[in-house]
Every structure is written in structure tokens, then in C-alpha cells.
Write a protein that holds these residues in place. Sequence first.
Motif, PDB file in Angstrom:
ATOM      1  N   SER A  34       0.810  -1.197   0.000  1.00 23.08           N
ATOM      2  CA  SER A  34       0.000   0.000   0.000  1.00 23.08           C
ATOM      3  C   SER A  34       0.856   1.266   0.000  1.00 23.08           C
ATOM      4  O   SER A  34       0.561   2.228  -0.713  1.00 23.08           O
ATOM      5  N   LEU A  35       1.936   1.262   0.778  1.00 22.67           N
ATOM      6  CA  LEU A  35       2.803   2.438   0.812  1.00 22.67           C
ATOM      7  C   LEU A  35       3.535   2.633  -0.513  1.00 22.67           C
ATOM      8  O   LEU A  35       3.813   3.764  -0.910  1.00 22.67           O
ATOM      9  N   ALA A  36       3.822   1.553  -1.205  1.00 21.35           N
ATOM     10  CA  ALA A  36       4.394   1.684  -2.555  1.00 21.35           C
ATOM     11  C   ALA A  36       3.383   2.365  -3.470  1.00 21.35           C
ATOM     12  O   ALA A  36       3.735   3.262  -4.251  1.00 21.35           O
ATOM     13  N   GLN A  37       2.114   1.977  -3.380  1.00 21.98           N
ATOM     14  CA  GLN A  37       1.074   2.632  -4.174  1.00 21.98           C
ATOM     15  C   GLN A  37       0.923   4.088  -3.757  1.00 21.98           C
ATOM     16  O   GLN A  37       0.729   4.962  -4.602  1.00 21.98           O
ATOM     17  N   ALA A  38       1.005   4.364  -2.465  1.00 22.71           N
ATOM     18  CA  ALA A  38       0.888   5.742  -1.986  1.00 22.71           C
ATOM     19  C   ALA A  38       1.983   6.607  -2.583  1.00 22.71           C
ATOM     20  O   ALA A  38       1.750   7.770  -2.924  1.00 22.71           O
ATOM     21  N   TYR A  39       3.176   6.056  -2.722  1.00 23.55           N
ATOM     22  CA  TYR A  39       4.267   6.813  -3.327  1.00 23.55           C
ATOM     23  C   TYR A  39       3.951   7.108  -4.798  1.00 23.55           C
ATOM     24  O   TYR A  39       4.103   8.240  -5.255  1.00 23.55           O
ATOM     25  N   GLN A  44      -2.373  12.346  -5.067  1.00 22.94           N
ATOM     26  CA  GLN A  44      -3.806  12.168  -4.893  1.00 22.94           C
ATOM     27  C   GLN A  44      -4.160  11.198  -3.763  1.00 22.94           C
ATOM     28  O   GLN A  44      -5.293  10.716  -3.702  1.00 22.94           O
ATOM     29  N   CYS A  45      -3.221  10.921  -2.880  1.00 21.84           N
ATOM     30  CA  CYS A  45      -3.565  10.003  -1.802  1.00 21.84           C
ATOM     31  C   CYS A  45      -2.855  10.359  -0.509  1.00 21.84           C
ATOM     32  O   CYS A  45      -1.887  11.113  -0.498  1.00 21.84           O
ATOM     33  N   ARG A  46      -3.369   9.779   0.575  1.00 22.87           N
ATOM     34  CA  ARG A  46      -2.803  10.006   1.895  1.00 22.87           C
ATOM     35  C   ARG A  46      -2.850   8.690   2.664  1.00 22.87           C
ATOM     36  O   ARG A  46      -3.924   8.166   2.927  1.00 22.87           O
ATOM     37  N   VAL A  60      -4.586   2.635   6.984  1.00 23.11           N
ATOM     38  CA  VAL A  60      -5.603   2.899   5.974  1.00 23.11           C
ATOM     39  C   VAL A  60      -5.063   3.943   4.998  1.00 23.11           C
ATOM     40  O   VAL A  60      -4.230   4.777   5.361  1.00 23.11           O
ATOM     41  N   MET A  61      -5.535   3.892   3.769  1.00 26.98           N
ATOM     42  CA  MET A  61      -5.121   4.872   2.772  1.00 26.98           C
ATOM     43  C   MET A  61      -6.367   5.452   2.095  1.00 26.98           C
ATOM     44  O   MET A  61      -7.306   4.721   1.787  1.00 26.98           O
ATOM     45  N   VAL A  62      -6.346   6.755   1.891  1.00 26.96           N
ATOM     46  CA  VAL A  62      -7.400   7.456   1.165  1.00 26.96           C
ATOM     47  C   VAL A  62      -6.800   7.924  -0.145  1.00 26.96           C
ATOM     48  O   VAL A  62      -5.720   8.528  -0.168  1.00 26.96           O
ATOM     49  N   ILE A  63      -7.489   7.649  -1.238  1.00 24.69           N
ATOM     50  CA  ILE A  63      -7.022   8.083  -2.551  1.00 24.69           C
ATOM     51  C   ILE A  63      -8.174   8.780  -3.274  1.00 24.69           C
ATOM     52  O   ILE A  63      -9.335   8.423  -3.082  1.00 24.69           O
ATOM     53  N   ILE A  68     -13.191  10.196 -11.973  1.00 22.65           N
ATOM     54  CA  ILE A  68     -14.609   9.907 -11.740  1.00 22.65           C
ATOM     55  C   ILE A  68     -15.425  11.131 -11.322  1.00 22.65           C
ATOM     56  O   ILE A  68     -16.482  11.321 -11.911  1.00 22.65           O
ATOM     57  N   PRO A  69     -15.131  11.989 -10.438  1.00 17.66           N
ATOM     58  CA  PRO A  69     -14.243  12.016  -9.279  1.00 17.66           C
ATOM     59  C   PRO A  69     -14.908  11.382  -8.050  1.00 17.66           C
ATOM     60  O   PRO A  69     -16.119  11.504  -7.857  1.00 17.66           O
ATOM     61  N   GLU A  70     -14.073  10.739  -7.214  1.00 14.70           N
ATOM     62  CA  GLU A  70     -14.545  10.125  -5.986  1.00 14.70           C
ATOM     63  C   GLU A  70     -13.364   9.855  -5.068  1.00 14.70           C
ATOM     64  O   GLU A  70     -12.218   9.805  -5.509  1.00 14.70           O
ATOM     65  N   TYR A  71     -13.672   9.686  -3.802  1.00 18.75           N
ATOM     66  CA  TYR A  71     -12.674   9.275  -2.814  1.00 18.75           C
ATOM     67  C   TYR A  71     -12.787   7.770  -2.615  1.00 18.75           C
ATOM     68  O   TYR A  71     -13.891   7.230  -2.536  1.00 18.75           O
ATOM     69  N   ASP A  72     -11.646   7.110  -2.549  1.00 17.17           N
ATOM     70  CA  ASP A  72     -11.608   5.670  -2.322  1.00 17.17           C
ATOM     71  C   ASP A  72     -10.844   5.380  -1.043  1.00 17.17           C
ATOM     72  O   ASP A  72      -9.822   6.016  -0.758  1.00 17.17           O
ATOM     73  N   ILE A  73     -11.347   4.424  -0.285  1.00 20.24           N
ATOM     74  CA  ILE A  73     -10.661   3.951   0.912  1.00 20.24           C
ATOM     75  C   ILE A  73     -10.004   2.629   0.545  1.00 20.24           C
ATOM     76  O   ILE A  73     -10.684   1.692   0.128  1.00 20.24           O
TER      77      ILE A  73
END
Length: 147
Positions: A34-39, A44-46, A60-63, A68-73
Motif C-alpha cells: 500500500s505504501l508503494a502505491q501511496a508513493y 492524490q492520496c494520503r 488505511v489509505m485514502v485516494i 470519476i471524481p470520488e474518494y476511495d478507501i
Amino acid sequence: MVELKEITEENFIDAFNLKLAPGQEEFVSHPIRSLAQAYVYRNQCRPFGIYAEGKMVGYVMVIYDYDIPEYDIWHMMIDKDCQGHGYGKEALARVLEFIKTKPFGDSERVVLTCNKNNPVARKMYEDKGFVATGNEDEDEIELAMSV
């Protein structure tokens, strides 16, 4: 009381040390992935550590999906030794509070996926107001809500 703290160079090793209970590996990716994806999606993510009493008990990660636009958990998990204390429910409430600030863009839609074989997580999400959208991908179902 649960709080979210952004993953930084000071606490990322704590995230790496989180463990899933046996059999949960099919439900969520480990924070290392997940942290690799966050990088990769850093604009667009935290990524957050989930803390209780000063200790990281989950991740947890929020992107934000600009298309779309939308927030994904993504990748929400509680360490195997810390499950069953309500940390997931409290963390989900904190995540939704964060999303309501619209940190990346304007959207009221929040989406996540849940493994079909994980009724505990699905109930937690549905209790918070998430509803199945009808979209499915192999063993994952999509749930969404508006904030």
C-alpha cells in the motif's frame, strides 16, 4: 480514542510491522504494498497509521480518483493483536471526517471494496452507511456512500 496520523519517515516501519490474522491475507494488502502505491499516487492520496493510546494499531489509505471524481478507501486493516476493540469502526469514522474536508478535490462520493468472504468488514461498512453498488470484481464487492 482512535486517531489517524499520516505515514512519514518517522513511523513507516511501524506500518511495516503490522500483521494480519491468519486467513486475512486474502482480504487486504499489507501496508508495504500500500505504501508503494501511496508513493506512486502521492499527488492524490494520503496513507495513515491508525493509532490508539499512542500505538499504531492499523493502517488505511485514502485516494482521490480525479477521473470519476470520488474518494476511495484502500487497504484498511487492524493488526491481528488489536482486532476486536472497535478500532476499525472508529478509524472509519475518522477517515470519513478527513474525506469531508475534500483534501484533493470536490466529491461527496466515497467508495471501497470488500472481500465477499469478509462479513465482519462488510457489516462494519454497511453499519456506517455504505451500500453495495452492484459492481463486483472476482471476490470483491464495491460499496459506496455520500458524505
